[in-house]
Design a protein around this motif. Structure first.
Motif, PDB file in Angstrom:
ATOM      1  N   ASP A 272       0.840  -1.203   0.000  1.00 56.57           N
ATOM      2  CA  ASP A 272       0.000   0.000   0.000  1.00 56.57           C
ATOM      3  C   ASP A 272       0.877   1.255   0.000  1.00 56.57           C
ATOM      4  OD1 ASP A 272       1.053  -0.163   2.554  1.00 56.57           O
ATOM      5  OD2 ASP A 272      -0.845   0.180   3.589  1.00 56.57           O
ATOM      6  N   PHE A 273       2.091   1.158  -0.551  1.00 60.21           N
ATOM      7  CA  PHE A 273       3.053   2.268  -0.483  1.00 60.21           C
ATOM      8  C   PHE A 273       2.788   3.344  -1.531  1.00 60.21           C
ATOM      9  CE2 PHE A 273       6.509  -1.079   0.791  1.00 60.21           C
ATOM     10  CZ  PHE A 273       5.857  -1.314   1.989  1.00 60.21           C
TER      11      PHE A 273
ATOM     12  N   TRP B  91       3.309   4.480  -5.705  1.00 57.45           N
ATOM     13  CA  TRP B  91       4.525   4.511  -6.533  1.00 57.45           C
ATOM     14  C   TRP B  91       5.436   5.670  -6.152  1.00 57.45           C
ATOM     15  CZ3 TRP B  91       6.251   0.673  -9.328  1.00 57.45           C
ATOM     16  CH2 TRP B  91       5.365  -0.246  -9.896  1.00 57.45           C
ATOM     17  N   ASN B  92       4.908   6.612  -5.425  1.00 53.51           N
ATOM     18  CA  ASN B  92       5.673   7.820  -5.148  1.00 53.51           C
ATOM     19  C   ASN B  92       6.697   7.644  -4.033  1.00 53.51           C
ATOM     20  OD1 ASN B  92       6.290  10.420  -5.740  1.00 53.51           O
ATOM     21  ND2 ASN B  92       4.217  11.189  -5.480  1.00 53.51           N
TER      22      ASN B  92
ATOM     23  N   TYR C 194       9.363   4.220  -2.113  1.00 43.73           N
ATOM     24  CA  TYR C 194       9.147   3.181  -1.100  1.00 43.73           C
ATOM     25  C   TYR C 194       9.064   1.791  -1.734  1.00 43.73           C
ATOM     26  CZ  TYR C 194       8.404   7.079   2.018  1.00 43.73           C
ATOM     27  OH  TYR C 194       8.588   8.231   2.741  1.00 43.73           O
TER      28      TYR C 194
ATOM     29  N   HIS D 185       0.305  -1.491  -5.949  1.00 40.64           N
ATOM     30  CA  HIS D 185       0.829  -0.692  -4.843  1.00 40.64           C
ATOM     31  C   HIS D 185      -0.122   0.426  -4.443  1.00 40.64           C
ATOM     32  CE1 HIS D 185       4.465  -2.937  -5.205  1.00 40.64           C
ATOM     33  NE2 HIS D 185       4.574  -2.623  -6.460  1.00 40.64           N
ATOM     34  N   GLU D 186      -1.336   0.384  -4.970  1.00 43.31           N
ATOM     35  CA  GLU D 186      -2.291   1.458  -4.731  1.00 43.31           C
ATOM     36  C   GLU D 186      -3.443   1.014  -3.837  1.00 43.31           C
ATOM     37  OE1 GLU D 186      -1.387   4.304  -6.065  1.00 43.31           O
ATOM     38  OE2 GLU D 186       0.104   3.629  -7.505  1.00 43.31           O
ATOM     39  N   ILE D 187      -3.241  -0.101  -3.123  1.00 43.89           N
ATOM     40  CA  ILE D 187      -4.241  -0.513  -2.137  1.00 43.89           C
ATOM     41  C   ILE D 187      -4.427   0.625  -1.132  1.00 43.89           C
ATOM     42  CG2 ILE D 187      -4.737  -2.227  -0.342  1.00 43.89           C
ATOM     43  CD1 ILE D 187      -4.558  -3.577  -2.995  1.00 43.89           C
TER      44      ILE D 187
ATOM     45  N   THR E 187      -4.354   2.758   2.048  1.00 35.25           N
ATOM     46  CA  THR E 187      -3.332   2.630   3.099  1.00 35.25           C
ATOM     47  C   THR E 187      -3.899   1.878   4.306  1.00 35.25           C
ATOM     48  OG1 THR E 187      -3.941   4.823   3.892  1.00 35.25           O
ATOM     49  CG2 THR E 187      -2.040   4.684   2.450  1.00 35.25           C
TER      50      THR E 187
ATOM     51  N   CYS F 194      11.168   6.105  -9.311  1.00 33.55           N
ATOM     52  CA  CYS F 194      10.024   6.977  -9.069  1.00 33.55           C
ATOM     53  C   CYS F 194       9.841   7.839 -10.297  1.00 33.55           C
ATOM     54  CB  CYS F 194      10.278   7.866  -7.845  1.00 33.55           C
ATOM     55  SG  CYS F 194       8.851   8.845  -7.364  1.00 33.55           S
TER      56      CYS F 194
ATOM     57  N   ARG G 201       2.413   8.799   1.249  1.00 29.34           N
ATOM     58  CA  ARG G 201       1.046   8.369   0.927  1.00 29.34           C
ATOM     59  C   ARG G 201       0.191   8.165   2.175  1.00 29.34           C
ATOM     60  NH1 ARG G 201      -1.557   3.145  -1.188  1.00 29.34           N
ATOM     61  NH2 ARG G 201      -3.219   3.947  -2.492  1.00 29.34           N
ATOM     62  N   PHE G 202       0.842   7.976   3.327  1.00 29.84           N
ATOM     63  CA  PHE G 202       0.128   7.757   4.576  1.00 29.84           C
ATOM     64  C   PHE G 202      -0.165   9.080   5.295  1.00 29.84           C
ATOM     65  CE2 PHE G 202       2.317   3.989   3.344  1.00 29.84           C
ATOM     66  CZ  PHE G 202       1.501   2.942   3.724  1.00 29.84           C
TER      67      PHE G 202
END
Lengths: 291, 291, 291
Positions: B19-20, B22-23, B26, B48-50, B52, C47, C198-199
Motif C-alpha cells: 500500500d506504499f 509509486w511515489n 518506497y 501498490h495502490e491498495i 493505506t 520513481c 502516501r500515509f
C-alpha cells in the motif's frame, strides 16, 4: 519454445499497453499469465493510464513509442467491445514485430509506422488456451486481456508460430481508427488537441512539418491561436525550440519530441493557462510580417 | 544460492503487493534490496495502490491474482502494526509457493486458494539481516517491508531454506482477515461492495454462482437493487454476459472476470451512476416473472 | 560489450528516476531505448511522480534510495533546462556506480552518499548517438531523457567506457542543489517539510539525530510544534518509535525509515490533520520537564 539465442532480434520482450490502470491487479494478472506461459519473457509496460475505452488515445501512444522499441511482441488491450463480435488479432508487420490485441483500430497506426501489416491473423481462443495450458479453466467474457491476448502474446514470444493459434485474415478487413483531426487553412492550421502531458504541454494533432505552407517557419516566428467554441481573447505563441527559451508567462509553439506541434509555457501548464483539454480544436494563424 | 535451472518451477520471480504507492521510492527501495540480495530475482509488481492500511482489500487482490502466477515467492506488505508485536511470516503453501508478509490476515486467503498453508514460519529478523548481509545497518521500526520482508523474500527466492531464517509456527495460530460480508435473502442476496474498478464497475462480495437460489440465473433475468442506508429509488439491473450487451444507460449485472457479481454500465461508470463506494451494502432481489 | 559474468558487481541494472509520470509513454520510451541499445539491461523504476521540474525533490528521493541499490548505472532525468546550455553528466562515484543525468544538482547528493564523485564527465551527444546506433535519427530539443541520457546509460550498462562517449569535467564545477532548510534553535529545531508520503506522514528536512541538543531524546519525550505563517494553536507531539504506539488522534514524532524526523498519526494523515504541505516550515520545541 525458442531460446533467446536462436532469435536474437526478437528477444524476449513483450510491451504492454492497456487502459486498466495500475490498481486492482488487472495489469499484474496479465503479466502473471505471461510469466506462467513464457517464463523467460519480460514485460515492458508502455502505459496503463489511457482513458478507459479510448482506443484513439491508446493507438496514438502505441504508435509513437513503438518505433523506439526493439523488434518484439507488442500486446495492447483497450477493448470496450470485449465479449462481443470484435475480432482478436495478431498482426505481423514488415519490421518483424508481432502486434496482438482487439480489431478496433488500436494496432493499425503502430503497424503502419513499422512498415505496414505483413500478415493479419485472427486468434483462435480455444487453440490459444490449449497451447498455453489454460484449457481446463473457463475464460471470462469480460477480460480477454488476461484470458486470450496475454497468453497469445506469451506463446508467440516463446517462439510458437502464429499459425498454430490463429487463422489468416484479410489485412484489408481490419478496422481503422478514426484519424486525428486537422486541416490546413489559408494561413495556418486547425487541429485537435491530442494530449495534455504531465507538464501541461498541449500536443496538437498536426505534425510540425505540416504547419508552415512555405517557407518553413523558424524560431522567432509567431502564431495567433484561437480555441474553437471559446469566446476568449486570441493568444500569441512564439516559435521556439525548447521550453527554456520562453520568458515567464510567454506562450510558445514548438516541435515536440514526437514531431508534433505543441503549445507550452516554461515551468508551468499551458493547458491550464489556456483552459484546453484533449479533444478541443485550436486554430493557428501565422502572424505575417512578425517573423 | 540456487541456479534457476535447478529449480525451474519456482523460477526467479517475486511478486510484490503493497500500500506504499509509486511515489517517494518506497516500492523501489524494496526492489533495490531484492536486487542487492538476489541479483537474479525479478519483481512482478502486483499492486501498490491498495488503500493505506487496508489489509482486507490487499488480501482480496492478492488472492485473486495469485492463482494466475507461476509458483514463486510472493511478498505482500500492508502493515499498519509495523514495529509492534504482530508477527512476520513466511508461509509455504500446498502448491509450492512461499508467501512472505505480516501476520495480519493479508496472506491467508491467498494461501488458501493455493491449496492451504503447508508450513508456517516466523521470520527471525536478526537471521534475515545476517544472511542478507545487512547485519551492520540499523533496521527501522517503521519500514519492515524494506528491512525485513524484502530481504527475506530475496533470500528465499535465491534458494535459501526458510528454516535458516525463521522458526516454525502453528498454522492454527495465524491471524485471519475479517471476511467479505454477504448473505442470502429469501429471493436474492445482500452483499458488500468490495471494489470499484477503473471503469466504474461495482464488484460485490458474493460469487456469481451463489446469487441465484435455483435454478441458475440466465442472461435476460433481472434484479432489483437497493443501496442500504440510501433513500434512493430502486434500480433494475439486467443479467448480461458482457458490457457491450447493455444499451446506453442500462444497468447490467454480470459475472465479472474474478467470478464475482458486478454491476456495470456500458462505457461509463456504474459506481458514479449509483453513487456507491467500497464498503457500502447492496441488496439484490430477483424480479420474479421477468426472466 | 560486457558480459554480466565479467563485471558481476555492476550487474545489468539501470535505475530510473524522472518527473515524467507513468502516462503518455514518456517513461516507457526511455526503457524501450535502453532495451534497444542494451538488450540485457533491466530497468528498476525508482520513481516517476516527482513534482514536474522539482530537482530538489528528485535529488532527495534518489539520495535516499540509492544506498540500497546494488552497484549499477543510475539514470535520473528531471530536466527543466533541457535544450539550453545545462550540461549532460556522467559521474562515476567512489562506490563504483555511474550516475547519468543533467547537471542541475539532481545527481550530487546521491553521488555524495555513495562516497563522493570520483570522475565527472560531460556526455557528447554525437558520440552517444553514434555508439548507440541512433546517429541517423534527429534528436529532439525537448526530450534528452529519451535521446541522450537513456542511450548513454544503456551503453555504459553494456560495458562501454564512459571516456568513449564523454569528455572529462572538473568535479568542482558541478551544480549543487539548494540544500534542505533547517537550523537548530535554543531548545529545538526549525525545519522545512520535505515530503508528505502516501500515509500522510510529514517528513522534515532534519535528521532525527540532530533534533536533540543533549542528551538524546527518548520515547516519551514530547515537543511543541508550530507551523510558520499559520495562526494555529500549537500542537504537542510525543516521541515514539512506531505508529502503533500512538493513541487514536495523538500526534507523534518519530525517526522515520530514512533517519529523518517525521510527524505522524496512527492510521490517518498527519499532513491533513495539520494542514501542512511540502515546503512549509515547522518549529519544534522540546517540552522541558515533560520527559
Amino acid at each position: 519454445v525458442k531460446e533467446p539465442a536462436q532469435r536474437p532480434p526478437m528477444g524476449n520482450l513483450i510491451t504492454l499497453l492497456t487502459d486498466f490502470g495500475w490498481n486492482g491487479g488487472y495489469v499484474a494478472v496479465c503479466e502473471a499469465v505471461i510469466a506462467s506461459v513464457a517464463p523467460a519473457a519480460r514485460v515492458l509496460h508502455l502505459c496503463h493510464e489511457i482513458g478507459t475505452g479510448d482506443v484513439r488515445a491508446g493507438a496514438m501512444v502505441l504508435r509513437r513509442v513503438i518505433p523506439f522499441c526493439p523488434q518484439c511482441v507488442h500486446l495492447a488491450v483497450i477493448d470496450p467491445d470485449v465479449g462481443m463480435d470484435r475480432r482478436p488479432l495478431a498482426l505481423t508487420v514488415k519490421r518483424g514485430d508481432i502486434l496482438i490485441g482487439p480489431d478496433n483500430g488500436l494496432l493499425l497506426p503502430a503497424a503502419e509506422i513499422l512498415g505496414g501489416v505483413a500478415e493479419a491473423w485472427l486468434l483462435d481462443a480455444a487453440r490459444v488456451r490449449h497451447e498455453s495450458g489454460l484449457a481446463t479453466t473457463i475464460p471470462s467474457s469480460t477480460f480477454h486481456g488476461r484470458d486470450l491476448f496475454a497468453p497469445a502474446a506469451a506463446l508467440v514470444c516463446a517462439g510458437l508460430a502464429v499459425s498454430l493459434i490463429a487463422t489468416p485474415a484479410d489485412p484489408l478487413s481490419l478496422v481503422h481508427p478514426s484519424p486525428p483531426v486537422w486541416h490546413a487553412t489559408t494561413d495556418g492550421v486547425l487541429a485537435e488537441v491530442m494530449e495534455i502531458d504531465r507538464f501541461g504541454n498541449v500536443e496538437l494533432a498536426v505534425r510540425f512539418d505540416a504547419l508552415a505552407p512555405s517557407p518553413l517557419i523558424t524560431p522567432g516566428d509567431s502564431f495567433s491561436l484561437e480555441i474553437q467554441g471559446k469566446d476568449l481573447p486570441k493568444w500569441k505563441a512564439r516559435v521556439v525550440e525548447t521550453f527554456g527559451q520562453l520568458q515567464p508567462g510567454e506562450l510558445g509553439l514548438l516541435r515536440d519530441s514526437w514531431g508534433h506541434v505543441a503549445l507550452a509555457l516554461n515551468g508551468t501548464s499551458a493547458a491550464e493557462f489556456l483552459s484546453v483539454k484533449a479533444g478541443m480544436t485550436i486554430q493557428l494563424t501565422a502572424d505575417k510580417g512578425v517573423s
